[in-house]
Write a protein that holds these residues in place. Structure first.
Motif, PDB file in Angstrom:
ATOM      1  N   VAL A  18       0.791  -1.093   0.090  1.00 42.55           N
ATOM      2  CA  VAL A  18       0.019   0.052   0.011  1.00 42.55           C
ATOM      3  C   VAL A  18       0.967   1.239  -0.117  1.00 42.55           C
ATOM      4  O   VAL A  18       1.932   1.278   0.904  1.00 42.55           O
ATOM      5  CB  VAL A  18      -0.758   0.027   1.240  1.00 42.55           C
ATOM      6  CG1 VAL A  18      -1.743   1.255   1.364  1.00 42.55           C
ATOM      7  CG2 VAL A  18      -1.802  -1.337   1.236  1.00 42.55           C
ATOM      8  N   GLY A  19       0.666   2.175  -0.951  1.00 41.61           N
ATOM      9  CA  GLY A  19       1.448   3.451  -1.088  1.00 41.61           C
ATOM     10  C   GLY A  19       1.267   4.369   0.039  1.00 41.61           C
ATOM     11  O   GLY A  19       0.288   4.087   0.917  1.00 41.61           O
ATOM     12  N   PRO A  20       2.041   5.359   0.296  1.00 37.48           N
ATOM     13  CA  PRO A  20       1.942   6.199   1.527  1.00 37.48           C
ATOM     14  C   PRO A  20       0.464   7.042   1.626  1.00 37.48           C
ATOM     15  O   PRO A  20       0.078   7.097   2.611  1.00 37.48           O
ATOM     16  CB  PRO A  20       2.935   7.230   1.278  1.00 37.48           C
ATOM     17  CG  PRO A  20       4.013   6.574   0.431  1.00 37.48           C
ATOM     18  CD  PRO A  20       3.143   5.459  -0.650  1.00 37.48           C
ATOM     19  N   GLU A  21      -0.057   7.368   0.365  1.00 35.35           N
ATOM     20  CA  GLU A  21      -1.441   7.833   0.533  1.00 35.35           C
ATOM     21  C   GLU A  21      -2.389   7.145   1.041  1.00 35.35           C
ATOM     22  O   GLU A  21      -3.407   7.555   1.351  1.00 35.35           O
ATOM     23  CB  GLU A  21      -1.660   8.573  -0.951  1.00 35.35           C
ATOM     24  CG  GLU A  21      -1.832   7.418  -2.042  1.00 35.35           C
ATOM     25  CD  GLU A  21      -0.696   6.950  -2.733  1.00 35.35           C
ATOM     26  OE1 GLU A  21      -0.809   6.369  -3.568  1.00 35.35           O
ATOM     27  OE2 GLU A  21       0.289   7.447  -2.259  1.00 35.35           O
ATOM     28  N   TRP A  22      -2.371   5.764   1.020  1.00 33.27           N
ATOM     29  CA  TRP A  22      -3.187   4.694   1.566  1.00 33.27           C
ATOM     30  C   TRP A  22      -2.961   4.237   2.919  1.00 33.27           C
ATOM     31  O   TRP A  22      -3.346   3.213   3.415  1.00 33.27           O
ATOM     32  CB  TRP A  22      -3.437   3.626   0.534  1.00 33.27           C
ATOM     33  CG  TRP A  22      -4.350   3.928  -0.350  1.00 33.27           C
ATOM     34  CD1 TRP A  22      -4.295   5.029  -1.158  1.00 33.27           C
ATOM     35  CD2 TRP A  22      -5.252   2.981  -0.657  1.00 33.27           C
ATOM     36  NE1 TRP A  22      -5.332   4.772  -2.107  1.00 33.27           N
ATOM     37  CE2 TRP A  22      -5.951   3.447  -1.607  1.00 33.27           C
ATOM     38  CE3 TRP A  22      -5.877   1.702  -0.489  1.00 33.27           C
ATOM     39  CZ2 TRP A  22      -7.077   2.853  -2.564  1.00 33.27           C
ATOM     40  CZ3 TRP A  22      -6.990   1.418  -1.258  1.00 33.27           C
ATOM     41  CH2 TRP A  22      -7.499   1.872  -2.124  1.00 33.27           C
ATOM     42  N   LYS A  23      -1.690   4.810   3.624  1.00 33.30           N
ATOM     43  CA  LYS A  23      -1.353   4.397   4.842  1.00 33.30           C
ATOM     44  C   LYS A  23      -2.405   4.214   5.921  1.00 33.30           C
ATOM     45  O   LYS A  23      -2.554   3.195   6.709  1.00 33.30           O
ATOM     46  CB  LYS A  23      -0.306   5.396   5.519  1.00 33.30           C
ATOM     47  CG  LYS A  23       0.548   4.738   6.679  1.00 33.30           C
ATOM     48  CD  LYS A  23       1.506   5.636   7.170  1.00 33.30           C
ATOM     49  CE  LYS A  23       1.963   5.200   8.268  1.00 33.30           C
ATOM     50  NZ  LYS A  23       3.155   6.236   8.854  1.00 33.30           N
ATOM     51  N   ASP A  24      -3.616   4.935   5.914  1.00 34.67           N
ATOM     52  CA  ASP A  24      -4.479   5.015   6.906  1.00 34.67           C
ATOM     53  C   ASP A  24      -5.508   3.987   6.730  1.00 34.67           C
ATOM     54  O   ASP A  24      -6.422   3.540   7.628  1.00 34.67           O
ATOM     55  CB  ASP A  24      -5.261   6.460   7.111  1.00 34.67           C
ATOM     56  CG  ASP A  24      -5.852   6.760   5.645  1.00 34.67           C
ATOM     57  OD1 ASP A  24      -5.337   6.391   4.798  1.00 34.67           O
ATOM     58  OD2 ASP A  24      -6.915   7.479   5.711  1.00 34.67           O
ATOM     59  N   LYS A  25      -5.351   3.157   5.212  1.00 30.72           N
ATOM     60  CA  LYS A  25      -6.141   2.108   4.822  1.00 30.72           C
ATOM     61  C   LYS A  25      -5.613   0.856   4.918  1.00 30.72           C
ATOM     62  O   LYS A  25      -6.405  -0.059   4.518  1.00 30.72           O
ATOM     63  CB  LYS A  25      -6.829   2.889   3.498  1.00 30.72           C
ATOM     64  CG  LYS A  25      -7.701   4.100   3.457  1.00 30.72           C
ATOM     65  CD  LYS A  25      -7.815   4.111   1.943  1.00 30.72           C
ATOM     66  CE  LYS A  25      -8.773   5.543   1.795  1.00 30.72           C
ATOM     67  NZ  LYS A  25      -8.139   6.816   2.210  1.00 30.72           N
ATOM     68  N   ALA A  26      -4.502   0.843   5.279  1.00 25.54           N
ATOM     69  CA  ALA A  26      -3.664  -0.446   5.258  1.00 25.54           C
ATOM     70  C   ALA A  26      -4.287  -1.384   5.945  1.00 25.54           C
ATOM     71  O   ALA A  26      -4.232  -2.706   5.508  1.00 25.54           O
ATOM     72  CB  ALA A  26      -2.249  -0.212   5.625  1.00 25.54           C
ATOM     73  N   GLY A  27      -4.819  -1.228   7.049  1.00 25.96           N
ATOM     74  CA  GLY A  27      -5.478  -2.343   7.925  1.00 25.96           C
ATOM     75  C   GLY A  27      -6.756  -2.836   7.279  1.00 25.96           C
ATOM     76  O   GLY A  27      -6.915  -3.948   7.388  1.00 25.96           O
ATOM     77  N   ALA A  28      -7.578  -1.863   6.846  1.00 28.28           N
ATOM     78  CA  ALA A  28      -8.821  -2.315   6.024  1.00 28.28           C
ATOM     79  C   ALA A  28      -8.506  -3.069   4.904  1.00 28.28           C
ATOM     80  O   ALA A  28      -9.115  -4.192   4.522  1.00 28.28           O
ATOM     81  CB  ALA A  28      -9.577  -1.305   5.852  1.00 28.28           C
ATOM     82  N   VAL A  29      -7.463  -3.018   4.083  1.00 25.99           N
ATOM     83  CA  VAL A  29      -6.995  -3.531   2.901  1.00 25.99           C
ATOM     84  C   VAL A  29      -6.524  -4.960   3.450  1.00 25.99           C
ATOM     85  O   VAL A  29      -6.910  -5.998   2.711  1.00 25.99           O
ATOM     86  CB  VAL A  29      -5.761  -2.855   2.051  1.00 25.99           C
ATOM     87  CG1 VAL A  29      -5.417  -3.604   0.949  1.00 25.99           C
ATOM     88  CG2 VAL A  29      -6.352  -1.673   1.717  1.00 25.99           C
ATOM     89  N   GLN A  30      -5.800  -5.036   4.326  1.00 26.67           N
ATOM     90  CA  GLN A  30      -5.242  -6.398   4.799  1.00 26.67           C
ATOM     91  C   GLN A  30      -6.323  -7.035   5.153  1.00 26.67           C
ATOM     92  O   GLN A  30      -6.406  -8.427   4.970  1.00 26.67           O
ATOM     93  CB  GLN A  30      -4.336  -6.116   6.027  1.00 26.67           C
ATOM     94  CG  GLN A  30      -3.750  -7.406   6.495  1.00 26.67           C
ATOM     95  CD  GLN A  30      -2.966  -7.309   7.633  1.00 26.67           C
ATOM     96  OE1 GLN A  30      -2.046  -6.300   7.675  1.00 26.67           O
ATOM     97  NE2 GLN A  30      -2.605  -8.176   8.520  1.00 26.67           N
ATOM     98  N   GLU A  31      -7.107  -6.561   6.036  1.00 28.74           N
ATOM     99  CA  GLU A  31      -8.488  -7.200   6.420  1.00 28.74           C
ATOM    100  C   GLU A  31      -9.389  -7.795   5.253  1.00 28.74           C
ATOM    101  O   GLU A  31      -9.622  -9.236   5.211  1.00 28.74           O
ATOM    102  CB  GLU A  31      -9.248  -6.433   7.561  1.00 28.74           C
ATOM    103  CG  GLU A  31     -10.414  -7.240   8.244  1.00 28.74           C
ATOM    104  CD  GLU A  31     -11.139  -6.231   8.997  1.00 28.74           C
ATOM    105  OE1 GLU A  31     -12.426  -6.200   9.248  1.00 28.74           O
ATOM    106  OE2 GLU A  31     -10.507  -5.557   9.675  1.00 28.74           O
ATOM    107  N   LEU A  32      -9.450  -6.958   4.316  1.00 32.70           N
ATOM    108  CA  LEU A  32     -10.288  -7.474   3.298  1.00 32.70           C
ATOM    109  C   LEU A  32      -9.731  -8.566   2.515  1.00 32.70           C
ATOM    110  O   LEU A  32     -10.310  -9.676   2.020  1.00 32.70           O
ATOM    111  CB  LEU A  32     -10.384  -6.407   2.164  1.00 32.70           C
ATOM    112  CG  LEU A  32     -11.185  -6.666   0.866  1.00 32.70           C
ATOM    113  CD1 LEU A  32     -12.677  -6.666   1.284  1.00 32.70           C
ATOM    114  CD2 LEU A  32     -10.867  -5.511  -0.127  1.00 32.70           C
ATOM    115  N   LEU A  33      -8.281  -8.509   2.160  1.00 28.11           N
ATOM    116  CA  LEU A  33      -7.499  -9.566   1.318  1.00 28.11           C
ATOM    117  C   LEU A  33      -7.483 -10.671   2.110  1.00 28.11           C
ATOM    118  O   LEU A  33      -7.735 -11.986   1.599  1.00 28.11           O
ATOM    119  CB  LEU A  33      -6.178  -9.154   0.920  1.00 28.11           C
ATOM    120  CG  LEU A  33      -6.356  -8.054   0.065  1.00 28.11           C
ATOM    121  CD1 LEU A  33      -4.825  -7.506  -0.018  1.00 28.11           C
ATOM    122  CD2 LEU A  33      -6.442  -8.458  -1.236  1.00 28.11           C
TER     123      LEU A  33
END
Length: 71
Positions: A18-33
């Motif tokens: 996840v790029g720096p601009e998505w840092k605040d969404k990294a946990g949600a992306v990990q949970e989704l995947l």
């Protein structure tokens, strides 16, 4: 896209970053995947890819991958 190496021993893995601009969404992306196997639509995608699922990796695994890429 560049294939660095291929193995069947389970020591290599697919990795999403996840790029720096998505840092605040990294946990949600990990949970989704990582939750795809438990969701019918996600399971269908995994089946089509030939994957059983995704799981989180620790910083040590990422450091090893980085060393491989930089070698």
């Amino acid at each position: 896209f560049k294939v660095i190496s291929q193995t069947n021993d389970g020591k290599a893995f697919h990795c999403f970053m996840v790029g720096p601009e998505w840092k605040d969404k990294a946990g949600a992306v990990q949970e989704l995947l990582c939750g795809m196997a438990g969701d019918p639509a996600g399971k269908k995608i995994l089946d089509e890819l030939g994957f059983s699922g995704f799981e989180p990796v620790d910083a040590g695994a990422i450091a090893g991958l980085k060393a491989l890429v930089e070698a």
